[in-house]
Scaffold this active site. Structure first.
Site, short mmCIF file in Angstrom:
data_model
loop_
_atom_site.label_atom_id
_atom_site.label_comp_id
_atom_site.label_asym_id
_atom_site.label_seq_id
_atom_site.Cartn_x
_atom_site.Cartn_y
_atom_site.Cartn_z
N HIS A 401 0.83 -1.21 0.00
CA HIS A 401 0.00 0.00 0.00
C HIS A 401 0.86 1.26 0.00
O HIS A 401 2.09 1.20 0.16
CB HIS A 401 -0.95 0.00 1.20
CG HIS A 401 -0.27 -0.05 2.54
ND1 HIS A 401 0.46 0.99 3.06
CD2 HIS A 401 -0.23 -1.04 3.48
CE1 HIS A 401 0.92 0.66 4.26
NE2 HIS A 401 0.53 -0.58 4.54
N CYS A 417 3.82 -4.60 6.65
CA CYS A 417 3.34 -4.32 5.29
C CYS A 417 4.46 -3.79 4.40
O CYS A 417 5.53 -3.39 4.87
CB CYS A 417 2.20 -3.33 5.33
SG CYS A 417 0.63 -4.03 5.88
#
EC number: 2.-.-.-
Length: 474
Positions: A401, A417
């Site tokens: 992301h 992440c």
């Protein structure tokens, strides 16, 4: 860092050589890249301990380094010479390979000489009908088809030109331009502006001319100059679009058990947004690529595929590509290298993009995943913690992301992440479909960032937000 180039290549080719890892680590240490240096020292194992804890003079390992670099440079020169020799030998063989009759034809060219005359030289005599004497059909001038190969000659990376079919004019009309892919370790590096390495042109019944444009060996200029460069640039753009579309078709089939019937099946609102959008070229290419995928799965040649062997008979969106098929024939994948903080989009051995990313160190899991959903403006914001785009990794609470902290890209500051800059995540979101395989591991990708000035983007037509869910990615 002049020595690091060869040292990196050396350890990629010889990963078990502890001394090579140690020397590469010393190069990184000397240039203040301590994270990379420590990774190399860990790979060096006992060699690091022996040299760092003993009183062994530094000139001993410097002498070893000098010899290793000399060997690597000498090998590079030998490989380049061998490739050039191979090209020359393969072209010489054309003179010895007899032409093969085209289906339904009885006339065969008696010989297949390889002409070395420069571009633009006067053609052989023609009959009053405009065809050469003895030719099966007239050569279509100024028709250029493209492919790409490893620099230095016929190499890996996609459908490669094979000399023998060129002995018949029906299989190559006009000119084949071969764009060159640089090699780094095990990878070939894609670029929107790949240089033309050489051209092969059909000058009549079994007569070819080969022209190199390698600046190391020839101070030659392209015959059409900016026009051919522009065509090559357009061709590389088309191949990226076709790679996305072909990968989306395959991912849809893998997930649903059937092929999409229409392009719209891949462009539904979230969560059916296999692709973020489309282009005019992709609309035109959908049916040919769908038929190619279906035929390939059945082990059959697509309709007209045999006629397209050299691109002369191809029509439509595949007409400019050697073989009448898209260059990228393997599904796009994402590879994340935790040791170098890189994320690459690859097809087979070819790297299309290599981005700098932020990670979470040991908190970032290693393994194989797929992109299970793609969402725009996670949690309703383009400027939130997850930026303007997010792509979840299957079976986890991790995602690739964006971020509202761009300084964290390249660092280990996430909870696991993969973080990307705004421009990079928005391009990646458009470039890869849902269902794309993801591999996260340590090592394997080059350090050099590979991002074009001309970003890949599609035209978005569907709603790809998900206001019904609050994401808690790590």
């Amino acid at each position: 860092m002049g020595n690091s180039h060869y040292l990196k290549k050396y350890v990629q080719m010889h990963p078990d050589n502890k001394m090579g890892w140690y020397l590469l680590g010393k190069e990184y240490e000397k240039n203040g890249q301590h994270g990379k240096a420590n990774y190399c020292f860990n790979q060096a194992g006992g060699v690091f301990e022996a040299f760092e804890t003993s009183k062994m003079p530094s000139d001993i390992w410097k002498e070893y380094e000098s010899k290793l670099l000399q060997q690597a440079e000498a090998k590079d020169r030998r490989v380049l010479r061998a490739r050039r020799t191979l090209v020359v030998l393969m072209l010489m063989l054309l003179a010895l390979v007899p032409s093969v009759d085209a289906p339904g034809r009885s006339m065969v060219a008696e010989e297949a000489p390889v002409s070395s005359k420069p571009e633009g030289a006067a053609p052989a005599e023609e009959s009053q009908g405009g065809k050469r004497q003895g030719s099966v059909q007239a050569v279509v001038k100024n028709q250029t088809i493209f492919t790409a190969a490893q620099e230095g000659g016929f190499g890996a990376g996609g459908p490669q030109p094979v000399p023998a079919p060129f002995t018949h004019p029906n299989l190559l009309q006009g000119r084949l331009a071969v764009l060159e892919l640089k090699k780094q370790g095990q990878w070939l590096l894609w670029n929107r502006r790949l240089p033309v390495g050489y051209t092969i042109e059909n000058n009549g019944p079994g007569s070819l001319s080969y022209q190199s444009y390698d600046p190391k060996t020839c101070n030659c200029k392209l015959p059409d100059g900016d026009e051919m460069a522009g065509e090559a640039f357009a061709w590389t753009g088309e191949q990226e679009q076709q790679a996305l579309l072909f990968s989306a078709i395959q991912a849809y089939k893998n997930n649903t058990g059937r092929y999409p019937e229409r392009l719209e099946d891949l462009l539904r609102p979230f969560p059916g947004n296999w692709m973020s959008g489309t282009t005019d070229g992709m609309k035109e290419a959908f049916q040919p690529l769908l038929q190619d995928a279906i035929a390939g799965a059945a082990g059959k040649e697509p309709d007209g595929g045999k006629q397209n062997a050299g691109g002369a008979k191809a029509v439509g969106p595949l007409a400019k590509t050697w073989g009448g098929k898209p260059f990228f024939k393997e599904q796009l994948q994402i590879v994340v290298d935790k040791s170098s903080h890189r994320l690459a989009v690859v097809s087979g051995r070819v790297i299309l993009r290599n981005y700098k990313v932020g990670l979470g160190g040991d908190r970032t899991p290693e393994g194989k995943y797929v992109i299970s959903d793609k969402v725009m403006n996670p949690n309703g914001r383009a400027d939130g913690d997850f930026g303007s785009r997010g792509m979840q990794l299957s079976g986890t609470n991790y995602a690739i992301h964006g971020t509202n902290d761009p300084s964290s890209v390249g660092e280990d500051e996430s909870q696991g992440c993969v973080r990307m800059s705004k421009a990079d995540i928005e391009e990646l979101f458009d470039l890869v479909p849902m269902g794309t395989p993801v591999l996260i591991s340590k090592g394997g990708l080059p350090d050099d960032v590979l991002v074009p000035k001309e970003r890949f983007h599609t035209k978005r037509e569907q709603d790809q937000t998900n206001p019904r869910k609050t994401y808690h990615w790590l």
